[in-house]
Scaffold this active site. Structure first.
Site, PDB file in Angstrom:
ATOM      1  CG  ASP A  93     -18.338  -9.578  -4.384  1.00 51.82           C
ATOM      2  OD1 ASP A  93     -17.469  -9.099  -4.265  1.00 51.82           O
ATOM      3  OD2 ASP A  93     -18.576 -10.933  -4.995  1.00 51.82           O
TER       4      ASP A  93
ATOM      5  CE1 TYR B 183      -8.866  -7.257  -3.357  1.00 54.48           C
ATOM      6  CE2 TYR B 183     -10.527  -8.206  -1.956  1.00 54.48           C
ATOM      7  CZ  TYR B 183     -10.000  -8.040  -3.445  1.00 54.48           C
ATOM      8  OH  TYR B 183     -10.473  -8.734  -4.586  1.00 54.48           O
TER       9      TYR B 183
END
Length: 440
Positions: A170, A263
Site C-alpha cells: 500500500d 523507503y
C-alpha cells in the site's frame, strides 16, 4: 451480483478491524457472503474477532462471520485469502530494529538487517497459508500484503511458482494519495508509470486523466517539502512519518528526473537515519504504545459494552486497494494497479527473474504487466544490489545456509562491512531461534 467468501489470515492483527470496516464500506460493489478470520494465536485473535462479530451483527448481519485457528475451517469455501501476517509479532519487530542499531546500522522492519530477519520469519508462514488455501480452496486467490513483501514475493516465485498469489503493497498508493492532494485531485485521477522493487522504486510519469503532465509541479513541491502535507485523516500523521515524508527532499535531490518511494531514505541516507533514531525507543515501541493499545482498547470496549456504536474502529482507507484488487479479479475490471511480479522483460535491462514492482492491468485471469522499458544506470545499480540481497535471503532460507545469509547482510547497502554484518547476523540468529530454520 455474486457474493464472495473471504478469509483474513492474520485475524488478530491491529489492521484487521480497519480492513473489515473498509470491506463494509464497499459492500455495494463487492458484496460478501462469508468472512472468516484465521490466526495461530488464539487469544489475540479472540479479542479482535469478538469485537468484529458484534460490529458485523449490527452493521451487516447478512454476512456469515466466524473465526478459527483450524486451517480446514478457515480455508474451505473461500474465494479470496487476504494475508497480513506478522510472524513473531511486535516483540520480534522491536529486536529487528534494535539489534542493528547497536552496530550503527539502520534498524527498520523491512529494510536492511531488520527486513532480512523479518523475511526469514515470514517465508514459512506465508508458504503455510498458501498451501492451506490450495488444499482446501484451489481456485481461490491469495492477496498478500504481508511484509517484507519483496522477500516474501521472491520466496513464492522460487517455491510456489504456479500458485494463485498476488503480492501487493500500500505504500505507493499512500504516496499517490499525497501527490493527488498536492495537485488538488483524487488519487483515482492519476495515471502513473513506476518501476522498482518493493519499498525501492521511482515514479517516472504522473499524469491526470486528460493526459496533462503533473511531474513538473510535483517536482517543484517535493524539492521544497518532500511529500509532507496536512491530511487530517492521515493514518500516518505521527511525527516519525512527517519526518519521513520531509526527508524525501534529500532522496529526490539525488535523482531529480524521478520521484522516489519514501523507503529509499533508509538506503540513501542511512547515516542520517541512524543518527536520528533512538536505539532504546524505536518505531516498534511507538506502534506498541500507540496503534496496538488503541485498537485492542477499542475492541475490549466493544465487547464490554456489547455494541460497536460509536466504536474506535476506523476504516483503513489505504486498504481500499485490496478491495480494488479483489474486484478486478472477480469482475474483470481491468484496473491498473502496482503489483510485485516476475520481471520477465517488463524492465528490459534488468534481471528477468527479479520480482519487480510495476503497473499491471488486472482482470479475471490475473494480471498483464505494462512494459517500463529501459531504466537508468543509477537505479539499475541500486536495484541489482538490493534484488541480490533478497535472492540470497531466500536461498539461505531454502538451504539453511549461514554463509548466504551473511552474504545477504554484507551486500545490503545499509551495512558498512562484512565484519559488522557477521556481528549483527550472529545476534539475530540468537534472537530468532524460535522462528528461523537452523543455519549451518
Amino acid at each position: 451480483m455474486k457474493q464472495f467468501s473471504i478469509t483474513i489470515a492474520g485475524g488478530g492483527s491491529t489492521f484487521t478491524p480497519g480492513i473489515i470496516m473498509m470491506l463494509l464500506n464497499h459492500q455495494e460493489e463487492f458484496p460478501i457472503r462469508r468472512l472468516c478470520l484465521y490466526d495461530n494465536d488464539r487469544e489475540r485473535q479472540e479479542t479482535i474477532a469478538r469485537a468484529c462479530e458484534i460490529l458485523l451483527k449490527e452493521r451487516a448481519p447478512q454476512i456469515d462471520f466466524g473465526y478459527t485457528v483450524n486451517p480446514e475451517k478457515a480455508f474451505t469455501d473461500t474465494d479470496f485469502v487476504m494475508a497480513h501476517i506478522r510472524v513473531g509479532k511486535y516483540a520480534m519487530r522491536e529486536k529487528d530494529e534494535k539489534i542493528p542499531l547497536k552496530y550503527g546500522v539502520v534498524g527498520q522492519e523491512t529494510c536492511g538487517p531488520g527486513g532480512i530477519a523479518y523475511g526469514m520469519r515470514s517465508i514459512g508462514g506465508i508458504l503455510e497459508i498458501l498451501d492451506y488455501m490450495e488444499k482446501y480452496s484451489p481456485d481461490a486467490w491469495m492477496l498478500n500484503y504481508s511484509n517484507p513483501a519483496a522477500i516474501v514475493a521472491e520466496a513464492t516465485r522460487r517455491l510456489r511458482p504456479n500458485s494463485r498469489i498476488i503480492n501487493i503493497c500500500d505504500m505507493p498508493l499512500g504516496i499517490m494519495v499525497r501527490m493527488a492532494k498536492i495537485m488538488g485531485l483524487s488519487e483515482t485521477d492519476l495515471d502513473i508509470s513506476y518501476y522498482g522493487l518493493n519499498h525501492f522504486g521511482w515514479w517516472t510519469k504522473v499524469k491526470d486523466r486528460e493526459g496533462n503532465d503533473l511531474m513538473p509541479r510535483l517536482k517543484e513541491y517535493v524539492k521544497e517539502n518532500g511529500y509532507d502535507i496536512n491530511i487530517e485523516t492521515d493514518q500516518h500523521a505521527d511525527q516519525s512519518w512527517h519526518e519521513t515524508f520531509k526527508k524525501v527532499r534529500d532522496v529526490y535531490a539525488v535523482d531529480p528526473d524521478t520521484l522516489p518511494n519514501t523507503y529509499l531514505k533508509y538506503y540513501l541516507c542511512s547515516d542520517y537515519v541512524v543518527e536520528h533514531t533512538d536505539p532504546n525507543y524505536t518505531r516498534a515501541n511507538q506502534v506498541m504504545e500507540g496503534r496496538e493499545k488503541e485498537v485492542f482498547t477499542a475492541a475490549r470496549d466493544i465487547i464490554q459494552n456489547n455494541t460497536a456504536e460509536n466504536c474506535g474502529f476506523q476504516a483503513d482507507d489505504h486498504a481500499s486497494y485490496i478491495v480494488d484488487l479483489a474486484r478486478a479479479l472477480a469482475f474483470n475490471t481491468k484496473q491498473k494497479m502496482l503489483l510485485i511480479v516476475p520481471n520477465e522483460g517488463a524492465i528490459e535491462n534488468f534481471d528477468p527473474e527479479a520480482m519487480v514492482e510495476i503497473p499491471c492491468i488486472v482482470g479475471k485471469n490475473g494480471y498483464e504487466k505494462i512494459n517500463q522499458g529501459r531504466i537508468p544506470q543509477f537505479q539499475k545499480g541500486l536495484m541489482e544490489q538490493q534484488v541480490s540481497v533478497e535472492k540470497l535471503v531466500v536461498e539461505a532460507w531454502i538451504e539453511g545456509s549461514y554463509q548466504k545469509l551473511w552474504q545477504a547482510l554484507t551486500l545490503s547497502k545499509t551495512v558498512p562491512s562484512a565484519s559488522v554484518a557477521k556481528q549483527i547476523l550472529d545476534e539475530l540468529i540468537e534472537a530468532n531461534r524460535e522462528f528461523w530454520p537452523e543455519l549451518k
